[in-house]
Every structure is written in C-alpha cells, then in structure tokens.
Design a protein around this motif. Sequence first.
Motif, mmCIF file in Angstrom:
data_model
loop_
_atom_site.group_PDB
_atom_site.id
_atom_site.type_symbol
_atom_site.label_atom_id
_atom_site.label_comp_id
_atom_site.label_asym_id
_atom_site.label_seq_id
_atom_site.Cartn_x
_atom_site.Cartn_y
_atom_site.Cartn_z
ATOM 1 N N ASP A 181 0.820 -1.206 0.000
ATOM 2 C CA ASP A 181 0.000 0.000 0.000
ATOM 3 C C ASP A 181 0.859 1.263 0.000
ATOM 4 O O ASP A 181 2.059 1.206 0.249
ATOM 5 C CB ASP A 181 -0.928 0.019 1.216
ATOM 6 C CG ASP A 181 -1.944 -1.116 1.173
ATOM 7 O OD1 ASP A 181 -2.037 -1.784 0.119
ATOM 8 O OD2 ASP A 181 -2.625 -1.334 2.189
ATOM 9 N N ARG A 182 0.226 2.407 -0.253
ATOM 10 C CA ARG A 182 0.932 3.688 -0.263
ATOM 11 C C ARG A 182 0.698 4.495 1.006
ATOM 12 O O ARG A 182 1.099 5.659 1.088
ATOM 13 C CB ARG A 182 0.482 4.505 -1.487
ATOM 14 C CG ARG A 182 0.900 3.866 -2.815
ATOM 15 C CD ARG A 182 0.528 4.754 -3.976
ATOM 16 N NE ARG A 182 0.959 4.186 -5.244
ATOM 17 C CZ ARG A 182 0.772 4.764 -6.425
ATOM 18 N NH1 ARG A 182 0.160 5.949 -6.483
ATOM 19 N NH2 ARG A 182 1.185 4.189 -7.536
ATOM 20 N N GLU A 183 0.055 3.917 1.985
ATOM 21 C CA GLU A 183 -0.151 4.614 3.249
ATOM 22 C C GLU A 183 1.197 4.928 3.906
ATOM 23 O O GLU A 183 2.174 4.196 3.734
ATOM 24 C CB GLU A 183 -0.961 3.743 4.205
ATOM 25 C CG GLU A 183 -2.361 3.410 3.753
ATOM 26 C CD GLU A 183 -2.997 2.397 4.681
ATOM 27 O OE1 GLU A 183 -3.864 2.792 5.486
ATOM 28 O OE2 GLU A 183 -2.634 1.215 4.608
ATOM 29 N N THR A 184 1.235 5.991 4.675
ATOM 30 C CA THR A 184 2.444 6.270 5.445
ATOM 31 C C THR A 184 2.555 5.255 6.570
ATOM 32 O O THR A 184 1.567 4.621 6.969
ATOM 33 C CB THR A 184 2.418 7.683 6.032
ATOM 34 O OG1 THR A 184 1.377 7.749 7.029
ATOM 35 C CG2 THR A 184 2.157 8.727 4.950
ATOM 36 N N LEU A 185 3.757 5.129 7.122
ATOM 37 C CA LEU A 185 3.962 4.190 8.214
ATOM 38 C C LEU A 185 3.141 4.592 9.438
ATOM 39 O O LEU A 185 2.622 3.729 10.153
ATOM 40 C CB LEU A 185 5.445 4.107 8.559
ATOM 41 C CG LEU A 185 6.357 3.609 7.416
ATOM 42 C CD1 LEU A 185 7.807 3.585 7.880
ATOM 43 C CD2 LEU A 185 5.916 2.228 6.933
ATOM 44 N N SER A 186 3.000 5.877 9.671
ATOM 45 C CA SER A 186 2.184 6.334 10.796
ATOM 46 C C SER A 186 0.716 5.982 10.600
ATOM 47 O O SER A 186 0.026 5.567 11.547
ATOM 48 C CB SER A 186 2.333 7.850 10.972
ATOM 49 O OG SER A 186 3.643 8.194 11.357
ATOM 50 N N GLN A 187 0.225 6.138 9.380
ATOM 51 C CA GLN A 187 -1.163 5.791 9.098
ATOM 52 C C GLN A 187 -1.417 4.306 9.348
ATOM 53 O O GLN A 187 -2.436 3.920 9.926
ATOM 54 C CB GLN A 187 -1.513 6.145 7.652
ATOM 55 C CG GLN A 187 -1.660 7.633 7.388
ATOM 56 C CD GLN A 187 -1.848 7.944 5.913
ATOM 57 O OE1 GLN A 187 -1.316 7.243 5.034
ATOM 58 N NE2 GLN A 187 -2.588 9.004 5.619
ATOM 59 N N ILE A 188 -0.487 3.485 8.924
ATOM 60 C CA ILE A 188 -0.620 2.040 9.130
ATOM 61 C C ILE A 188 -0.600 1.716 10.615
ATOM 62 O O ILE A 188 -1.403 0.908 11.107
ATOM 63 C CB ILE A 188 0.512 1.293 8.390
ATOM 64 C CG1 ILE A 188 0.334 1.436 6.876
ATOM 65 C CG2 ILE A 188 0.538 -0.187 8.787
ATOM 66 C CD1 ILE A 188 1.490 0.892 6.061
ATOM 67 N N ALA A 189 0.306 2.353 11.345
ATOM 68 C CA ALA A 189 0.428 2.098 12.782
ATOM 69 C C ALA A 189 -0.876 2.403 13.507
ATOM 70 O O ALA A 189 -1.395 1.582 14.281
ATOM 71 C CB ALA A 189 1.576 2.917 13.361
ATOM 72 N N TYR A 190 -1.431 3.583 13.269
ATOM 73 C CA TYR A 190 -2.644 3.978 13.971
ATOM 74 C C TYR A 190 -3.851 3.159 13.499
ATOM 75 O O TYR A 190 -4.734 2.814 14.297
ATOM 76 C CB TYR A 190 -2.909 5.462 13.772
ATOM 77 C CG TYR A 190 -1.947 6.358 14.533
ATOM 78 C CD1 TYR A 190 -1.800 6.225 15.916
ATOM 79 C CD2 TYR A 190 -1.188 7.323 13.878
ATOM 80 C CE1 TYR A 190 -0.924 7.039 16.624
ATOM 81 C CE2 TYR A 190 -0.305 8.138 14.584
ATOM 82 C CZ TYR A 190 -0.174 7.982 15.954
ATOM 83 O OH TYR A 190 0.695 8.781 16.661
ATOM 84 N N ALA A 191 -3.910 2.839 12.195
ATOM 85 C CA ALA A 191 -5.035 2.065 11.664
ATOM 86 C C ALA A 191 -5.105 0.672 12.263
ATOM 87 O O ALA A 191 -6.186 0.080 12.364
ATOM 88 C CB ALA A 191 -4.938 1.973 10.146
ATOM 89 N N LEU A 192 -3.949 0.130 12.686
ATOM 90 C CA LEU A 192 -3.917 -1.219 13.242
ATOM 91 C C LEU A 192 -3.846 -1.222 14.763
ATOM 92 O O LEU A 192 -3.544 -2.260 15.370
ATOM 93 C CB LEU A 192 -2.742 -1.994 12.646
ATOM 94 C CG LEU A 192 -2.901 -2.341 11.160
ATOM 95 C CD1 LEU A 192 -1.649 -2.994 10.605
ATOM 96 C CD2 LEU A 192 -4.118 -3.240 10.943
ATOM 97 N N GLY A 193 -4.135 -0.090 15.376
ATOM 98 C CA GLY A 193 -4.314 -0.071 16.818
ATOM 99 C C GLY A 193 -3.077 0.123 17.654
ATOM 100 O O GLY A 193 -3.129 -0.052 18.885
ATOM 101 N N PHE A 194 -1.953 0.500 17.048
ATOM 102 C CA PHE A 194 -0.750 0.771 17.832
ATOM 103 C C PHE A 194 -0.852 2.173 18.437
ATOM 104 O O PHE A 194 -1.376 3.098 17.815
ATOM 105 C CB PHE A 194 0.501 0.639 16.967
ATOM 106 C CG PHE A 194 0.778 -0.782 16.554
ATOM 107 C CD1 PHE A 194 1.521 -1.624 17.363
ATOM 108 C CD2 PHE A 194 0.271 -1.285 15.361
ATOM 109 C CE1 PHE A 194 1.758 -2.937 16.992
ATOM 110 C CE2 PHE A 194 0.507 -2.596 14.978
ATOM 111 C CZ PHE A 194 1.250 -3.433 15.796
ATOM 112 N N ALA A 195 -0.307 2.321 19.643
ATOM 113 C CA ALA A 195 -0.445 3.576 20.371
ATOM 114 C C ALA A 195 0.327 4.709 19.724
ATOM 115 O O ALA A 195 -0.089 5.868 19.815
ATOM 116 C CB ALA A 195 0.004 3.395 21.820
ATOM 117 N N SER A 196 1.445 4.400 19.077
ATOM 118 C CA SER A 196 2.279 5.431 18.460
ATOM 119 C C SER A 196 3.155 4.795 17.396
ATOM 120 O O SER A 196 3.388 3.576 17.409
ATOM 121 C CB SER A 196 3.165 6.102 19.512
ATOM 122 O OG SER A 196 4.117 5.168 20.014
ATOM 123 N N PRO A 197 3.672 5.587 16.454
ATOM 124 C CA PRO A 197 4.592 5.050 15.455
ATOM 125 C C PRO A 197 5.846 4.425 16.076
ATOM 126 O O PRO A 197 6.369 3.441 15.563
ATOM 127 C CB PRO A 197 4.937 6.270 14.595
ATOM 128 C CG PRO A 197 3.754 7.168 14.738
ATOM 129 C CD PRO A 197 3.295 6.991 16.165
#
Length: 307
Positions: free
Chosen positions: A247-263
């Motif tokens: 995907d072209r999502e940013t790493l931060s977007q992926i992190a938050y979308a999958l429930g991680f508290a922070s990048p």
Amino acid sequence: MLLGSESTCAPICEPVTLTPGEFIRVRRVSWPADSRGADRFLHFHDVAEIVVFDRMEGEFHCGGLHTPIDDRSIVYAPPMAPHDFVLNPGAKAWTLVQLDVLALKAAGMGLNLKWPRQAVSISRPGEASTRLRMLADWLLDMARQGAGLADKAAAAGLMLSLLDDAAAPTAGAGRGEPPPPGHRLDRALQRLHERPGQALPVETAASLCGLSPAYFSRLFRRCHGMPFRDYVRVHRLQLAAQRIANDRETLSQIAYALGFASPSQFSASFRHRFGVTPREYRGAAGRLIGAEARFEATARMQNDRSR
C-alpha cells in the motif's frame, strides 16, 4: 509444515516469513526410502498451507478434521490454524505451497478471492484433485523460471477457489470427532480479523465467546500456544507487513489504523518480530516489486519482438 520427533500438547507458533512484496512460497520436498517417521507436533503459522502429496503414508490433523493421508492426498490448513502431521517411515514426497491470502488481496490480485476458513482434505482422484496437482506443478515451474507476481497470483487463486469448493463436503470428514474446544474461540477471532485496528481486550473477546475472561485466557493459550494479547499483536504486525509492502499509506497511518499507540511503539514491535524496521522492510519490498516489474516488462518486449 513443521515436523518434529516428539508430540506436544500446546501448539507451537512456526513463523513463516515470506520475502517482502511476495505472498507465496512453493517448494518440492523429498525424503529417501530409509527415512524415519515423524510424530505429531502441533503448530500454526500466519500463512495458509497447501500440501500436495505424491508419496506418503500417515495422518493429517487440523481442527475437527483427523484423516489418513496417502499418495493421492491433498490437504489444506488455514492461516493461524493449529495443525500437525504423522508421517510413517519410508519414502515421502510432496509439494508445499505456503501463501499469504490477505497479502494476495491487498496486492489487488484477488479482489474476488475466496479461500476456506476450515481445514480441507481431498483423498480421492477426481477433477478437483487433478486440477490442484496441475496448478501445483505450474507454480513450481514458475518459481524456477522467476515468473511475475500476476501469474503466480492467478495459479494460487485457482487453488484456493478449488479448495473452498471442496471444503463443505469435507467438513464432516475424518473420524467424525466433535469439534475441538478451540471452536469456542471463533467469535473473538472473527472480530479480530474483521476489525484488526479496534481495541479488543480479553474481557470483550471472552464475552463474544460466552466465556469468563479467566477460562477464555486458559483455553486460548492451550489452543494457540500464546496469550490472546500476543496473538493480537502478531496478527496486527502481519497485516502491517502486508500494507507496508503493498500500500501507499504512510507508516504512521498504518500504525494507527492497526491499533498501535504510536509510530515508535509500532516500529519497535515490528523490528522485534521481523528483524528490520518498517522503513527498511518497505525499501526491500520496493526493490523486489521493481525487479518483478522490470522482469515482466522485459519478457513482454522479448515476446513482442519474436512475433
């Protein structure tokens, strides 16, 4: 497909790390005539597993399915499903196909993809068996020749579709044993797979299954070999790897979308599981996909010139 010399009560997590940007691994396995047998060794992994046997005597166990396997057998274990094999002494040969079904869809190569959510065993000759064996051979040939992702996706998708069609008749196959206790966890796993980024504490998961949190935790650990919280983290990191690669999502977007508290928490967890940072993983995936694209473009140009 992990084979050990001793049986165990709790399933062992056997990580299968596919090359970044890939979704499938296929290989041929052969054991000589004087090879020893292998007893049950319950394990599971992130990928789906298809095993096409050519020479074999033994058993396959997965969920409520317990069935003999022989030279005609083809078996399938869904992702994260505890399973094991008993292999008798003597010559053995099989083709092993391991594939990441979610990555296949994420890559846009399986928009209408369907795959079995339960174990499948095909033991009698027929059209499905013949086609599955042909597709397994095709995948082996493509792996040797360095074929592109699209061709491998087509073959893998056909195999999964054939197995899905065969799943219903085999649901009651084997020895007719009742479903294992692990089937009581299905509602929690379904919620996790449908909404991986949504918080799912043990209390909520247990309530979905109609169990107390204490019993749910004990049962989950017994069936999956790890605490529920660890399973959730592994599942989310596997999904993250797929999104990073495709995907072209940013790493931060992926992190938050999958429930991680922070990048930063996501990066530390990712590195602990995969041995590289998310950024390094994305770079490796980009190089691989770029190489595949160049290979396919070169093949098309050569084909055009030969016409």
